[in-house]
Every structure is written in structure tokens, then in C-alpha cells.
Design a protein around this motif. Structure first.
Motif, PDB file in Angstrom:
ATOM      1  N   GLY A 154       0.808  -1.214   0.000  1.00  0.00           N
ATOM      2  CA  GLY A 154       0.000   0.000   0.000  1.00  0.00           C
ATOM      3  C   GLY A 154       0.844   1.268   0.000  1.00  0.00           C
ATOM      4  N   ARG A 155       1.892   1.296   0.823  1.00  0.00           N
ATOM      5  CA  ARG A 155       2.699   2.516   0.851  1.00  0.00           C
ATOM      6  C   ARG A 155       3.613   2.622  -0.361  1.00  0.00           C
ATOM      7  NH1 ARG A 155       7.390   2.117   5.518  1.00  0.00           N
ATOM      8  NH2 ARG A 155       7.858  -0.107   5.376  1.00  0.00           N
ATOM      9  N   PHE A 403      19.998   3.968   6.990  1.00  0.00           N
ATOM     10  CA  PHE A 403      20.189   2.957   5.950  1.00  0.00           C
ATOM     11  C   PHE A 403      19.114   1.875   6.011  1.00  0.00           C
ATOM     12  CE2 PHE A 403      24.867   4.114   6.860  1.00  0.00           C
ATOM     13  CZ  PHE A 403      24.778   5.237   6.066  1.00  0.00           C
ATOM     14  N   GLU A 404      17.983   2.189   6.632  1.00  0.00           N
ATOM     15  CA  GLU A 404      16.860   1.263   6.698  1.00  0.00           C
ATOM     16  C   GLU A 404      15.778   1.709   5.717  1.00  0.00           C
ATOM     17  OE1 GLU A 404      15.881   0.134  10.884  1.00  0.00           O
ATOM     18  OE2 GLU A 404      17.707   1.248  11.379  1.00  0.00           O
ATOM     19  N   ALA A 405      14.731   0.927   5.578  1.00  0.00           N
ATOM     20  CA  ALA A 405      13.686   1.180   4.572  1.00  0.00           C
ATOM     21  C   ALA A 405      12.708   2.229   5.085  1.00  0.00           C
ATOM     22  CB  ALA A 405      12.963  -0.121   4.227  1.00  0.00           C
ATOM     23  N   ASP A 406      13.160   3.483   5.184  1.00  0.00           N
ATOM     24  CA  ASP A 406      12.360   4.469   5.891  1.00  0.00           C
ATOM     25  C   ASP A 406      12.237   5.822   5.184  1.00  0.00           C
ATOM     26  OD1 ASP A 406      11.165   4.838   8.798  1.00  0.00           O
ATOM     27  OD2 ASP A 406      12.292   6.665   8.370  1.00  0.00           O
ATOM     28  N   ARG A 407      13.344   6.404   4.751  1.00  0.00           N
ATOM     29  CA  ARG A 407      13.371   7.816   4.393  1.00  0.00           C
ATOM     30  C   ARG A 407      12.399   8.187   3.281  1.00  0.00           C
ATOM     31  NH1 ARG A 407      13.838  12.862   6.313  1.00  0.00           N
ATOM     32  NH2 ARG A 407      14.917  14.271   4.887  1.00  0.00           N
ATOM     33  N   TRP A 408      12.412   7.434   2.187  1.00  0.00           N
ATOM     34  CA  TRP A 408      11.527   7.749   1.063  1.00  0.00           C
ATOM     35  C   TRP A 408      10.072   7.733   1.500  1.00  0.00           C
ATOM     36  CZ3 TRP A 408      10.604   9.842  -3.428  1.00  0.00           C
ATOM     37  CH2 TRP A 408       9.514   9.416  -4.202  1.00  0.00           C
ATOM     38  N   VAL A 412       7.214  10.808   1.543  1.00  0.00           N
ATOM     39  CA  VAL A 412       5.980  10.683   0.771  1.00  0.00           C
ATOM     40  C   VAL A 412       4.765  10.848   1.670  1.00  0.00           C
ATOM     41  CG1 VAL A 412       4.555   9.058  -0.532  1.00  0.00           C
ATOM     42  CG2 VAL A 412       6.968   9.340  -1.111  1.00  0.00           C
ATOM     43  N   ARG A 413       4.772  10.154   2.816  1.00  0.00           N
ATOM     44  CA  ARG A 413       3.569  10.191   3.670  1.00  0.00           C
ATOM     45  C   ARG A 413       3.331  11.581   4.255  1.00  0.00           C
ATOM     46  NH1 ARG A 413       4.510  10.433   9.058  1.00  0.00           N
ATOM     47  NH2 ARG A 413       6.597   9.823   9.787  1.00  0.00           N
ATOM     48  N   THR A 414       4.392  12.364   4.462  1.00  0.00           N
ATOM     49  CA  THR A 414       4.227  13.716   4.989  1.00  0.00           C
ATOM     50  C   THR A 414       4.074  14.760   3.888  1.00  0.00           C
ATOM     51  OG1 THR A 414       6.642  14.011   5.091  1.00  0.00           O
ATOM     52  CG2 THR A 414       5.527  13.201   7.085  1.00  0.00           C
ATOM     53  N   ARG A 427       2.601  11.965  -8.936  1.00  0.00           N
ATOM     54  CA  ARG A 427       2.329  10.655  -9.524  1.00  0.00           C
ATOM     55  C   ARG A 427       3.531   9.729  -9.337  1.00  0.00           C
ATOM     56  NH1 ARG A 427       0.822  12.251 -15.545  1.00  0.00           N
ATOM     57  NH2 ARG A 427       2.851  13.269 -15.232  1.00  0.00           N
ATOM     58  N   ARG A 428       4.708  10.332  -9.164  1.00  0.00           N
ATOM     59  CA  ARG A 428       5.939   9.551  -8.967  1.00  0.00           C
ATOM     60  C   ARG A 428       6.173   9.209  -7.502  1.00  0.00           C
ATOM     61  NH1 ARG A 428       8.796   7.465 -13.494  1.00  0.00           N
ATOM     62  NH2 ARG A 428       7.683   8.382 -15.255  1.00  0.00           N
ATOM     63  N   TRP A 429       5.207   9.518  -6.647  1.00  0.00           N
ATOM     64  CA  TRP A 429       5.337   9.184  -5.240  1.00  0.00           C
ATOM     65  C   TRP A 429       4.880   7.750  -4.964  1.00  0.00           C
ATOM     66  CZ3 TRP A 429       3.591  14.053  -1.967  1.00  0.00           C
ATOM     67  CH2 TRP A 429       4.426  15.124  -2.291  1.00  0.00           C
ATOM     68  N   VAL A 430       4.399   7.077  -5.989  1.00  0.00           N
ATOM     69  CA  VAL A 430       4.122   5.639  -5.899  1.00  0.00           C
ATOM     70  C   VAL A 430       4.900   4.944  -6.998  1.00  0.00           C
ATOM     71  CG1 VAL A 430       1.850   5.809  -4.801  1.00  0.00           C
ATOM     72  CG2 VAL A 430       2.026   5.902  -7.303  1.00  0.00           C
TER      73      VAL A 430
END
Length: 450
Positions: A154-155, A403-408, A412-414, A427-430
Motif C-alpha cells: 500500500g505505501r 540505511f533502513e527502509a524508511d526515508r523515502w 511521501v507520507r508527509t 504521480r511519482r510518489w508511488v
């Protein structure tokens, strides 16, 4: 030619049933109706094996593809190579035929199918060797893992097809239209609610327990901007005696792992290796140096007032007379048993800090932020207003999970991916739906802009 999602789901059906990974002799899989009874999920042994097989599928996408999709589109790390599939991610110019996107999507739906097999089969198993408590635990684990995968889908992609029953023929998944992101998150919540009722209240860290379901639920509510609920569930995890922030910072990622900070992680061994270190280490140390911390991130991590003890995420070596700095989160090159970090207690503090800040509970939010900073040996925040505090929390997450699966996904969510990264086309945020799956199923719609 790459295989479509629905064909690979058949491979996953066999793999999850047997508790094995997909391999070359399964390229022409047999539908489950034709499997011998002794290879179906019918008793305690096959149920346990199928559960391990589902963890293995989740492990597959968290080993490389998912972390890369989380950190490489951000600004902490650059791709130090020429492979187009990584350059596209680094430059935020993804295409629908990107290999990593295709692999991640396929691996994730394989994991979904493994969970679906367990959810469908477990209630009908009557085996005295499978007591009710264990059956509930396995069922809870299946719901948790399905929730984790659909949350990530979903994210990453927005709304996705919600496959909730086993894929037993190549026709099963076709004509299943995409749900909305809200509907996808609704399914995540339903699975987590069910998982929490079934899972044990234990301290296991590499298999799901109640706290793991609560921690993921706190993250889900944060993404949905349901801040009171995010605060509530993060508080439940923080309040458990099973978890604490460990010091020094590096201790959470130091063997033998499974530290008290870990709420849920995926473990590896030398025989079931995690090769992520190979992408970070320079060639002089046996690696490929594909992922390189950018100078600004190196400066932040090495700044005592910003990174503090998180400078341990970096290491250096001399190559051809020059000092080279590289990422050191994944460092077990000999043992190859670095875990994949999914849920840590530090995140729960920062989830609660943000949730409280957005509810104007500023003193409490500052206290949570400072708890994470204190552990890192960094002084208290100077933020005083809600706006300052939210930015301070965002920046703290940038360093804490560098270096974890977080920053991007954070940006996007904020809604700040445009401001921070210059990715102004929302549109490129997914991510794009993989091209092969669009060809295989005409009812599957591509995300706009691809």
C-alpha cells in the motif's frame, strides 16, 4: 521472459505448502488440487513448515529489494554503479519494467499467498500434535505477515489487488481489480486486529507476537494520520517490559542480535545468508560498494551534535592512499547473518513523538524525541513550536534509520518529497505496477504517470 505474478503465485503455493523456496524445478507448477495429500497443509508438521515458508517469502523481499526501495530514492545514499535498475530508483525515474520493482512485487505476492494458504488450511486441521494455542499462534502469524506485506504494498504502490484466498490456478488472480489505498490499509487493520487476538504475549523477536502486531498498527495509524490511535499503540509497545532502547546505539545491530530493542526482525544464518553487506562494503573488503553514503549524510552521522553514537553506522578504510567511508549497518561479511530490521523500539518512540506533536501535546512529544536523542548521546532538542518539533522528528528519523527502509516513505507520507527531494510530480510518489503483470491481466490498471 520474466514470469507473470499469477504464474509465480503458483510457485509460491507449492513452496509455501512444502516450506521451501521456489526453485528451478517448479517452473511448471501443479495446481494444489492435484498435489498429493501428504504435500498439502493437513497436519502439525506441514502447518509448521508452511509457516516457516511464509517467513522465508517475507525475508526474500526484505533482504535487498525493499530496503533499497526505502532508502535509495531518498537523499542519504547514492548508487555507486552503472546498473540501470538501481539508477532509476536513485534518480526517481522508475519505469514499469524495472527489475527490482518486478522482483519486489512478485516476492510480496508470493508471501501473501503463503499466508493465504495458512489462513485457509489451519482452521480445518485436527491433529493432536497441534494444540489449540499453537494453531492460534500460526494463524496469528499468517495474519500478521499478510498485514505487513499489504502495508508495504500500500505505501509503495497505493491501492493494490487484495488477494485473500489461495492462488491455486493461474486463473485465480485474474480480473481482481485494484483496491484503493484506503481499502488496502483497511485490510491491513483487519489482519492486525485478528493477529493481536491470536498471537502470544511473548518476547520472541524473529517471529510475530502481540507487540509486533501493535507496533505495526502504530505505524499504520501514523501513515493514516490517525494520531490518537498511533499514540495508543506505540504506548503499548513502549510500556512493555520486553523492550528497551539499548546502548550504545550500535548494540541493536550487534551479534547475536535479537536485542531488547528489536520488536520484529528477520533472521539469517551462514547457510541462509544475507548478502546485503556486499552492496555496502568497498571492493578492498570483498564488496561491490553499490550503495554509498552521500557526503552530507556522512557529515551528519559524524557530527556529535546530530549523529552522536550513530556514527557507528559508518566505517572507513584506506584504498589507494585515500580514506573511503562506507555504510556499516550490515557488517557481518564472514558470517552473513545480518538480520533485516523491520520494527524497532526507537521507531515507536518517534511515532509517538510525531503523533503527540500533531495533537499539540508538545511537552510529551519533546520527551519522546529526547529519549531517542539521549540514547544516541545527543543533547535535547531545541524545538519549541509544533512546526519546529515536527521537522526535528523528521530529521531525527533521517539519522536514526539512515540505511533502513524508511526515508523515502517518510517524505511521501508527509507530503515533503517535493520540497526535500525535488520530486514534485506526485504521480511519482508511488511505484509503477510491473509491466509483465499488466500484460498478464488486462484488468490491472497502471498508476498514472507511468
Amino acid at each position: 521472459m520474466k514470469q507473470s505474478l499469477f504464474r509465480l503465485l503458483l510457485v509460491a503455493q507449492v513452496a509455501a505448502t512444502l516450506g521451501l523456496g521456489a526453485c528451478s524445478d517448479l517452473l511448471e507448477p501443479t495446481p494444489v488440487q492435484q498435489l498429493p495429500d501428504d504435500k498439502a497443509i493437513t497436519d502439525a508438521g506441514s502447518a509448521r513448515a508452511a509457516a516457516i515458508g511464509t517467513y522465508d517469502r517475507v525475508q526474500a523481499y526484505y533482504q535487498l529489494n525493499w530496503p533499497v526501495l526505502g532508502f535509495l530514492p531518498g537523499e542519504n545514499v547514492r548508487f555507486n554503479g552503472t546498473l540501470n535498475q538501481f539508477l532509476q530508483i536513485d534518480q526517481n525515474q522508475l519505469s514499469a519494467d524495472n527489475v527490482l520493482i518486478t522482483e519486489a512485487w512478485t516476492q510480496m505476492y508470493q508471501a501473501v499467498n503463503g499466508a493465504n494458504n495458512l489462513i485457509a488450511a489451519l482452521p480445518g486441521i485436527n491433529d493432536p500434535m497441534l494444540p489449540a494455542a499453537e494453531k492460534n499462534q500460526l494463524l496469528g502469524e499468517a495474519h500478521f505477515l499478510r498485514a505487513l506485506v499489504y502495508f508495504d504494498l500500500g505505501r509503495g504502490w497505493g491501492g493494490v489487488p487484495l488477494v485473500l484466498t489461495p492462488t491455486r490456478s493461474k486463473e485465480n488472480g485474474k480480473a481482481l481489480k485494484r483496491s484503493t489505498r484506503a481499502q488496502t490499509y483497511d485490510q491491513v487493520l483487519a489482519d492486525l486486529t485478528q493477529a493481536e487476538t491470536l498471537l502470544p504475549d511473548a518476547a520472541t523477536r524473529n517471529r510475530a507476537v502481540k507487540a509486533a502486531a501493535r507496533a505495526l498498527r502504530a505505524r499504520l495509524h501514523l501513515y493514516r494520520q490517525q494520531y490518537a490511535e498511533a499514540e495508543t499503540y506505540a504506548t503499548q509497545v513502549i510500556g512493555s517490559a520486553n523492550y528497551r532502547l539499548v546502548t550504545p546505539y550500535r548494540a541493536f545491530s550487534t551479534a547475536p542480535f535479537l536485542s531488547q530493542e528489536s520488536v520484529f526482525e528477520l533472521t539469517f544464518s551462514n547457510s541462509d545468508a544475507n548478502s546485503m553487506w556486499n552492496n555496502w562494503f568497498p571492493s578492498a573488503l570483498g564488496g561491490q560498494f553499490n550503495f554509498q553514503p552521500v557526503p552530507a549524510t556522512i557529515a551528519q552521522l559524524n557530527d556529535p551534535a546530530v549523529g552522536g553514537s550513530r556514527s557507528a553506522l559508518l566505517a572507513s578504510t584506506v584504498i589507494a592512499g585515500a580514506n573511503v567511508t562506507y555504510g556499516n549497518l550490515y557488517s557481518r561479511s564472514a558470517q552473513r547473518d545480518d538480520p533485516s530490521y523491520v520494527l524497532r523500539l526507537a521507531e515507536q518512540y518517534l511515532i509517538r513523538a510525531e503523533a503527540r506533536a500533531r495533537q499539540a501535546k508538545l511537552p510529551e512529544a519533546i520527551a519522546d524525541l529526547n529519549t531517542v536523542r539521549t540514547r544516541a548521546g545527543v543533547g535535547p532538542t531545541s524545538a519549541t513550536t509544533a512546526e519546529q518539533l515536527l521537522l526535528a522528528i523528521e530529521n531525527e528519523r533521517k539519522v536514526e534509520f539512515a540505511f533502513e527502509a524508511d526515508r523515502w516513505f517518510d517524505l511521501v507520507r508527509t507530503g515533503r518529497a517535493g520540497t526535500v527531494l525535488g520530486v514534485t510530480d506526485q504521480r511519482r510518489w508511488v511505484f509503477p505496477i510491473p509491466f509483465n503483470d499488466l500484460v498478464a491481466d488486462p484488468d490491472l490498471e497502471q498508476n498514472p504517470g507511468y
